[in-house]
Enzyme design. Sequence first.
Site, PDB file in Angstrom:
ATOM      1  CD  GLU A  99      -3.124   1.017   2.137  1.00  0.00           C
ATOM      2  OE1 GLU A  99      -2.699   1.380   3.234  1.00  0.00           O
ATOM      3  OE2 GLU A  99      -4.306   0.687   1.946  1.00  0.00           O
ATOM      4  CG  HIS A 137     -10.529   3.199  17.211  1.00  0.00           C
ATOM      5  ND1 HIS A 137      -9.452   3.387  18.040  1.00  0.00           N
ATOM      6  CD2 HIS A 137     -10.058   2.585  16.105  1.00  0.00           C
ATOM      7  CE1 HIS A 137      -8.362   2.919  17.439  1.00  0.00           C
ATOM      8  NE2 HIS A 137      -8.700   2.423  16.260  1.00  0.00           N
ATOM      9  CG  HIS A 161      -9.719   5.364  13.501  1.00  0.00           C
ATOM     10  ND1 HIS A 161     -10.428   5.237  12.348  1.00  0.00           N
ATOM     11  CD2 HIS A 161      -8.426   5.136  13.173  1.00  0.00           C
ATOM     12  CE1 HIS A 161      -9.613   4.933  11.352  1.00  0.00           C
ATOM     13  NE2 HIS A 161      -8.392   4.877  11.824  1.00  0.00           N
TER      14      HIS A 161
HETATM   15  N1  UDP Z   1     -13.411  -2.789  10.385  1.00  0.00           N
HETATM   16  C1  UDP Z   1     -13.702  -3.903  11.171  1.00  0.00           C
HETATM   17  N2  UDP Z   1     -14.456  -3.723  12.303  1.00  0.00           N
HETATM   18  C2  UDP Z   1     -14.936  -2.506  12.694  1.00  0.00           C
HETATM   19  C3  UDP Z   1     -14.614  -1.369  11.880  1.00  0.00           C
HETATM   20  C4  UDP Z   1     -13.854  -1.549  10.741  1.00  0.00           C
HETATM   21  O1  UDP Z   1     -13.291  -5.012  10.868  1.00  0.00           O
HETATM   22  O2  UDP Z   1     -15.613  -2.416  13.716  1.00  0.00           O
HETATM   23  C5  UDP Z   1     -12.552  -2.991   9.206  1.00  0.00           C
HETATM   24  C6  UDP Z   1     -13.012  -2.341   7.926  1.00  0.00           C
HETATM   25  O3  UDP Z   1     -13.822  -3.225   7.178  1.00  0.00           O
HETATM   26  C7  UDP Z   1     -11.689  -2.063   7.215  1.00  0.00           C
HETATM   27  C8  UDP Z   1     -10.718  -1.807   8.352  1.00  0.00           C
HETATM   28  O4  UDP Z   1     -11.314  -2.368   9.505  1.00  0.00           O
HETATM   29  O5  UDP Z   1     -11.237  -3.214   6.530  1.00  0.00           O
HETATM   30  C9  UDP Z   1     -10.496  -0.335   8.541  1.00  0.00           C
HETATM   31  O6  UDP Z   1      -9.811  -0.122   9.714  1.00  0.00           O
HETATM   32  P1  UDP Z   1      -9.667   1.312  10.400  1.00  0.00           P
HETATM   33  O7  UDP Z   1     -10.860   2.130  10.056  1.00  0.00           O
HETATM   34  O8  UDP Z   1      -9.384   1.048  11.840  1.00  0.00           O
HETATM   35  O9  UDP Z   1      -8.331   1.904   9.824  1.00  0.00           O
HETATM   36  P2  UDP Z   1      -7.919   2.674   8.496  1.00  0.00           P
HETATM   37  O10 UDP Z   1      -8.441   1.934   7.324  1.00  0.00           O
HETATM   38  O11 UDP Z   1      -8.431   4.077   8.605  1.00  0.00           O
HETATM   39  O12 UDP Z   1      -6.429   2.657   8.533  1.00  0.00           O
END
Ligand code: UDP
Length: 409
Positions: free
Chosen positions: A135, A254, A221
């Site tokens: 990524e 979160h 979050h």
């Molecule tokens: N997600 C999850 N459970 C939750 C909220 C989000 O499994 O209660 C998943 C969501 O489908 C995605 C990922 O967690 O794949 C996103 O994580 P987060 O929002 O914490 O971080 P970011 O993507 O902003 O780095």
Amino acid sequence: MASRGVARMDAPPTVIGLPVVLIVVGTRPECIKLVPLIRALRERGSLRPLVVNSGQHREGVREVMASFGIRADIELEALPPLASLRAASDRLRERLRAVIDAAAPARVVVQGDTLTAYAGARAAADAGCRVVHVEAGLRTDSVKDPFPEEWFRRRIARLAELHCAPSASAVDNLLREGVDPARVHRTGNTAIDCLRELVGTWADGDSAAPGTRNTVVVTLHRRENWGGNADVICDALLEIAARRPALRFTFPVHPNPRVAPRIRERLEGKRGFDLVAPMAYGAFVRAAAAAALIVSDSGGVQEEAPHLGTPVLVPRTNTERPEALATGFVRLVVADREHLVAAALTALAAPRRPPLPFDDAAPFGAGDAGRRIAELLEADVAAESHCLAERRHDSAAPPASPARAAVGP
Ligand code: UDP
């Protein structure tokens, strides 16, 4: 090792005999996005993935891994709350360096823009080990926004030797920064691999019949929404709930102590609101697919929602995922009560569009990024072994002629 923060190590990596790829995981999204690579490497069998749980969000990572049937080979002690990001980064870096020294991996893989990813890349670079960034290349136009994510990913790009970019704009960003084009590969995003697999297991497409969608899924979050913004967003949600009383809000809160108490204080017990613990991945995605609307500052959700057909309002001023905006499913909204309420009511009134298909035209790939990255890793490690073998052969050979010596190994 135990004295240097290693809580558990299952198998000494050296006994296996294959080149080791150390895969560093610290948070839920990293875990979700590295599972496809771990699986692809295990299936292919020519490299040995060694998975380390950095301890940043140790329990969360354990749970997500377990839900995918995976267990970390090495678990570091849970990272204690530390006074500053710098202190946390130094602690993690030192612990990961100890793991790298013991495992002597051929490559260290880090994902995304977390503290763990940055500390892992620094530790690898300190140890003279090659870094692979999964990524890679996501950028906003400001190094301070979002902070620290944008800063971490820019630093990791300077430490990495292989850049696996999820999208066309990510490739462009890296090339613009002067990264060697031969080291940049558009692989798609591994998040789409997980999503595609999951959606494929749903016999009924999704769980809501047209016209019956009455839930809004919310996640919050990001650091920019820790303070007053969280209050404004919560107040906007309360107003949306008052104006659309049939709606139910599913809000996995979160665990971050900077954001959770604020949200609970404002929304706990309010009519229509279900504040829940972070949901298991499968359950969350199912809820997101069935929702009428998502309000979320998450990066991953911006990638996933278009494939679920659910509109997302993102309370942020920018995004490192411009392709998500271009799908028409994702919209940035400033954290302003009126603005947010108006945007939500508009989105709720709009007709639902069909989800984006999983194919090569999709902005974050077709869902085969794990395999692609595994292939790149294999080729990269093999090229290096070949090069080393040639060097050894050359040094064992009789002294080279001046012409050959001038060409070099
Ligand atoms: N997600 C999850 N459970 C939750 C909220 C989000 O499994 O209660 C998943 C969501 O489908 C995605 C990922 O967690 O794949 C996103 O994580 P987060 O929002 O914490 O971080 P970011 O993507 O902003 O780095």
